[in-house]
Design a protein around this motif. Structure first.
Motif, short mmCIF file in Angstrom:
data_model
loop_
_atom_site.label_atom_id
_atom_site.label_comp_id
_atom_site.label_asym_id
_atom_site.label_seq_id
_atom_site.Cartn_x
_atom_site.Cartn_y
_atom_site.Cartn_z
N TYR B 11 -44.02 44.14 10.45
CA TYR B 11 -44.66 44.69 11.64
C TYR B 11 -44.81 43.53 12.59
O TYR B 11 -45.70 42.71 12.43
N ALA B 35 -53.56 45.48 -4.54
CA ALA B 35 -54.80 45.40 -3.76
C ALA B 35 -54.58 45.94 -2.34
O ALA B 35 -53.46 46.26 -1.96
N ASN B 36 -55.66 46.02 -1.59
CA ASN B 36 -55.57 46.42 -0.18
C ASN B 36 -54.59 45.53 0.56
O ASN B 36 -54.64 44.31 0.40
N GLY B 37 -53.74 46.15 1.33
CA GLY B 37 -52.84 45.36 2.16
C GLY B 37 -51.66 44.75 1.42
O GLY B 37 -50.91 43.96 1.98
N ALA B 38 -51.45 45.16 0.17
CA ALA B 38 -50.34 44.59 -0.60
C ALA B 38 -49.00 45.08 -0.08
O ALA B 38 -47.97 44.41 -0.22
N GLY B 39 -48.99 46.29 0.52
CA GLY B 39 -47.75 46.83 1.05
C GLY B 39 -47.32 48.12 0.38
O GLY B 39 -46.17 48.56 0.53
N THR B 42 -46.69 50.83 3.00
CA THR B 42 -45.50 50.43 3.74
C THR B 42 -44.24 50.76 2.94
O THR B 42 -43.23 51.22 3.49
N GLN B 193 -54.74 52.73 -5.90
CA GLN B 193 -55.62 51.57 -6.05
C GLN B 193 -56.41 51.71 -7.34
O GLN B 193 -56.86 50.74 -7.91
N1 LIG Z 1 -48.79 49.74 11.76
C1 LIG Z 1 -49.01 48.47 11.35
N2 LIG Z 1 -48.98 47.46 12.25
C2 LIG Z 1 -49.18 46.19 11.86
N3 LIG Z 1 -49.43 45.82 10.60
C3 LIG Z 1 -49.49 46.77 9.66
C4 LIG Z 1 -49.28 48.15 9.99
N4 LIG Z 1 -49.41 48.89 8.87
C5 LIG Z 1 -49.66 47.99 7.88
N5 LIG Z 1 -49.72 46.72 8.35
C6 LIG Z 1 -49.96 45.51 7.56
O1 LIG Z 1 -49.00 45.45 6.52
C7 LIG Z 1 -49.59 45.04 5.31
C8 LIG Z 1 -49.36 46.10 4.23
O2 LIG Z 1 -50.09 47.28 4.56
P1 LIG Z 1 -50.05 48.60 3.69
O3 LIG Z 1 -50.72 49.66 4.47
O4 LIG Z 1 -48.66 48.85 3.27
O5 LIG Z 1 -50.93 48.18 2.46
P2 LIG Z 1 -51.43 49.06 1.23
O6 LIG Z 1 -50.99 48.34 0.01
O7 LIG Z 1 -51.03 50.47 1.38
O8 LIG Z 1 -53.01 48.91 1.38
P3 LIG Z 1 -54.17 49.97 1.07
O9 LIG Z 1 -54.39 49.92 -0.39
O10 LIG Z 1 -55.35 49.42 1.80
O11 LIG Z 1 -53.74 51.30 1.54
C9 LIG Z 1 -51.05 44.78 5.62
O12 LIG Z 1 -51.22 43.41 5.82
C10 LIG Z 1 -51.30 45.55 6.89
O13 LIG Z 1 -52.29 44.92 7.66
#
Ligand SMILES: Nc1ncnc2c1ncn2[C@@H]1O[C@H](COP(=O)(O)OP(=O)(O)OP(=O)(O)O)[C@@H](O)[C@H]1O
Ligand SMILES: [Mg+2]
Lengths: 308, 235
Positions: B11, B35-39, B42, B193
């Protein structure tokens, strides 16, 4: 009393026009969250589509002004406007889909100016008289109706009521009961989720532009039947008022746009009849400011919740 | 069934996925924890074509589907119940389910899918005419899963079905996920999670950390892994 009823009839006729145009603003806002400022100009193009297709279509339907002739001109204008609306979206807005909304908004203003100027270049800047596609005369109201017989109701007005009613019912059926209509509603709530259902969002957005523009085209013909002098700038003022109507009803809300249009039409007629015709525009735009202050989500709109 | 190789997604300047590789075998439940933000989200969004990959490949059912439009991915049989449920709050429960079957034409087969969804989640059947926005969080999750099943997918991706739902209902929903996998033989990629539950019902698991796979093993083995226990299973 008769005077009041007369103003209501006039207001309802003008309000129907606003309603038809307001629906286009509101539907496009629903799927793309921006105001298509070129929409009023599509209304103008509807009138010119009628001007240019009327001679041959009337001939095809047996010569002079007639119902079938008027219907053919109406359909032709709707079709032409639908195509124009779809093209505007495809050429001007789609390439900017991922850009900030302000960019698209400014582009819409640019498209509007372009259509107005191109219209003046292509059609000439002077007003032209719209061909008589149906004989617009006052209907005889029988004496037996008593005081009501003093009312003036024209064929044109009756046509406006009938066509608007029919189009509103048709639109409602499309939006509520067809697969594409359902996709439109889903898309307007959450485009990503809609695409995860297999909805081709580009197709639905094109469809929405086509539908809204067709309604504006119909409004162009209905207006020209009553006020048969048309010019390339005729969409500016009416377009703005219809926009106010859409905001009044709650932008993005389809029944709201119809209601807002009718209310603005009635309000205008009452201002003209009872206050002062020259205050008409000021009062309509005053209404816009008032809604934005008091209930920004409009009469039927729900407050937009922040997406989580 | 689904294979991801060396996937990179960013991103802007943030590299959200940095060379992710994983595989989902046909008929299995595979979980992706982290964890949170692991991806995790995405990853699913990239598979679905909502987010574009900068490099790497995604193959589904033997065909390369990297960076094709979301509606085309759905047409190939990959359903995605997104994070936060995203039910159409302005549509009725029935309309939401019909949206799930948007690309299908065969009325009798759609009716069969509908019966299956009702058998899984009887509560939806009682609330067919209700606007989806008025459902409880748990009911919305059932609707989101039911809606995804209405497409009769070959593979189902679920993003945090436990998010914001009472623990007792989470238990029920996870039981249903197992039941769906067993009775339909449906391949499931589950993002969670709640690693405890996810590893309990899945066959294989991947642990994601800052855009890379840190560890992968059978779910049973991951549950025994002390490092995993410390980091993700609460001790
Ligand atoms: N639309 C976006 N624009 C910019 N950065 C993003 C966007 N979506 C996600 N990110 C970043 O990409 C990384 C992965 O996010 P992602 O949502 O895939 O994490 P996740 O593992 O699903 O977390 P969670 O458990 O909190 O849902 C994070 O650092 C997040 O801040
Ligand atoms: Mg996530």
């Amino acid at each position: 009393m008769i005077e009041f009823l007369q103003q209501l009839i006039n207001g309802l006729a003008q309000g129907s026009i606003y309603a038809l145009i307001a629906l286009g603003y509101t539907m496009v806002f629903g799927v793309l969250r921006f105001i298509n400022f070129a929409h009023g100009d599509v209304f103008m193009l509807g009138a010119f589509a009628g001007l240019y297709t009327a001679p041959s279509l009337l001939k095809l339907c047996g010569g002079g002004p007639s119902f079938p002739g008027a219907a053919a001109v109406l359909l032709a204008a709707m079709l032409i406007c639908a195509v124009i609306g779809i093209l505007i979206e495809k050429l001007c807005y789609r390439p900017l889909r991922d850009r900030p909304r302000l960019t698209v908004l400014i582009t819409a203003i640019g498209v509007s100016l372009f259509l107005e100027n191109a219209g003046q270049y292509a059609f000439g800047a002077d007003p032209q008289s719209f061909p008589e596609i149906i004989t617009d005369r006052a209907l005889e109201i029988p004496e037996s109706w008593g005081a009501l017989s003093a009312l003036t109701l024209t064929v044109g007005q009756l046509l406006v009521f009938g066509v608007t009613f029919f189009l509103l019912i048709g639109l409602r059926a499309i939006v509520r009961h067809t697969r594409t209509g359902m996709a439109m509603r889903a898309l307007s709530f959450n485009p990503v989720a809609a695409s995860l259902m297999g909805v081709n969002t580009d197709v639905v957005i094109s469809f929405t532009f086509g539908l809204g523009s067709a309604l504006a085209g119909a409004a162009g013909i209905l207006t020209s039947i009553q006020q048969p002098s048309i010019d390339p700038l005729m969409g500016i003022n009416i377009g703005l008022k219809a926009f106010v109507a859409a905001v009044l009803g709650g932008i993005g809300n389809i029944p709201g746009a119809a209601l807002g249009g009718i209310l603005i039409g009635l309000l205008e007629a009452l201002v003209v009849g009872y206050i002062n015709p020259s205050y008409r525009d000021a009062i309509v735009f005053g209404v816009l400011i008032l809604i934005l202050l008091v209930k920004p989500s409009g009469l039927l709109g729900k407050p937009e919740r922040e997406k989580v | 069934m689904l294979a991801i190789t060396e996937l990179h997604v960013s991103y802007g300047a943030i590299g959200a996925l940095q060379g992710l590789t994983l595989k989902v075998e046909r008929g299995s439940i595979v979980t992706l924890i982290g964890a949170n933000g692991a991806g995790k989200t995405t990853t699913l969004r990239t598979i679905s074509g909502i987010v574009k990959a900068t490099s790497g490949t995604i193959t589904f059912d033997g065909e390369d589907v990297t960076n094709i439009a979301p509606h085309k991915i759905v047409a190939r049989g990959l359903a995605h119940s997104p994070e936060g449920r995203m039910v159409f709050a302005n549509l009725s429960v029935m309309e939401n389910l019909r949206m799930g079957a948007y690309l299908r034409r065969d009325k009798s087969e759609i009716a069969a899918s509908l019966d299956f969804v009702f058998a899984m989640f009887p509560r939806l059947k009682e609330r067919l005419k209700q606007t989806a926005g008025t459902l409880s969080g748990g009911e919305q999750q059932m609707l989101a899963i039911g809606r995804a099943l209405m497409g009769k997918p070959k593979c189902l991706m679920l993003d945090e079905p436990s998010l914001g739902i009472a623990p007792i209902l989470v238990q029920t929903i996870f039981e249903k996920i197992v039941e769906i996998n067993r009775s339909l033989g449906l391949t499931i990629l589950l993002v969670e999670q709640n690693a405890n539950l996810a590893l309990e019902i899945s066959h294989y698991g991947y642990v994601l950390e800052t855009g890379r796979i840190l560890l992968q093993d059978t779910s049973a083995a991951l549950r025994e892994n002390t490092a995993i226990q410390a980091a993700y299973l609460g001790g």
